[in-house]
Design a protein around this motif. Structure first.
Motif, short mmCIF file in Angstrom:
data_model
loop_
_atom_site.label_atom_id
_atom_site.label_comp_id
_atom_site.label_asym_id
_atom_site.label_seq_id
_atom_site.Cartn_x
_atom_site.Cartn_y
_atom_site.Cartn_z
N GLU A 84 -6.75 -5.10 -1.20
CA GLU A 84 -5.45 -3.92 -0.94
C GLU A 84 -6.42 -2.49 -1.21
N LEU A 85 -5.84 -1.58 0.52
CA LEU A 85 -5.96 -0.34 1.32
C LEU A 85 -5.66 0.14 0.26
N GLN A 86 -4.66 0.45 -0.09
CA GLN A 86 -3.61 1.86 -0.58
C GLN A 86 -2.35 1.12 -1.54
N ARG A 87 -1.88 2.17 -2.67
CA ARG A 87 -1.07 1.59 -2.80
C ARG A 87 -0.90 2.99 -3.51
N GLY A 88 0.49 3.97 -3.88
CA GLY A 88 1.34 4.70 -4.68
C GLY A 88 2.42 5.17 -4.12
N ARG A 89 2.68 6.54 -4.71
CA ARG A 89 4.28 6.94 -3.54
C ARG A 89 4.30 7.58 -2.33
N VAL A 90 4.98 7.11 -1.72
CA VAL A 90 5.04 7.91 -0.11
C VAL A 90 6.82 9.53 -0.19
#
Length: 155
Positions: A84-90
């Protein structure tokens, strides 16, 4: 409703890997078509870059839909070694074009996207191809030329 996103890289399973970039077998097309059907109902959009051996996938949508779609990814036998490179709110959708679509890319392009900075899914204006481009900017630059094409899930 807040939009969340996740981006990862992984290795294609033996039955998915292609002999050269831009080629994909029937199995990959079936997987992408199935994901597109599921994602459409879950409100998830995304893109899958494939270099013939490796993937980078970006998915975005409402938290509940994204969680279920991503859990399907985590359990899939079509790939391994997921990072996983990134996870979050966009905040807002960045790639609203398709419920899921795969695009062929050269191995060097995929490596560049996978190793780029994904922090915060930052996307500035007019920097898609520059050497300091973020992962989101590189991904958008690869996807944008295909955005006007019909919404079929595979090329």
């Amino acid at each position: 409703m807040p939009i969340r996103a996740v981006v990862y890289t992984s290795e294609a399973a033996a039955g998915i890997a292609a002999s050269s970039p831009g080629q994909a077998g029937r199995r990959l097309c079936e997987i992408v078509d199935d994901a597109a059907r599921f994602n459409r109902d879950a409100g998830v959009t995304g893109i899958l870059l494939f270099d013939g051996a490796r993937f980078v996938q970006y998915m975005e949508g409402p938290d509940d839909g994204l969680q279920v779609a991503y859990s399907r990814v985590l359990g899939a036998s079509s790939h391994s070694g997921l990072i996983e490179l990134q996870r979050g709110r966009v905040g807002q959708r960045r790639l609203p074009f398709w419920p899921m679509r795969w695009l062929p890319v050269e191995p060097s392009e995929l490596r560049r996207v996978a190793s780029a900075d994904w922090t915060g899914f930052v996307q500035r204006e007019g920097t898609g191809a520059s050497t300091s481009a973020t992962g989101m900017e590189l991904l958008h630059a690869l996807a944008e030329p295909h955005a006007a094409s019909p919404s079929k899930e595979s090329p």
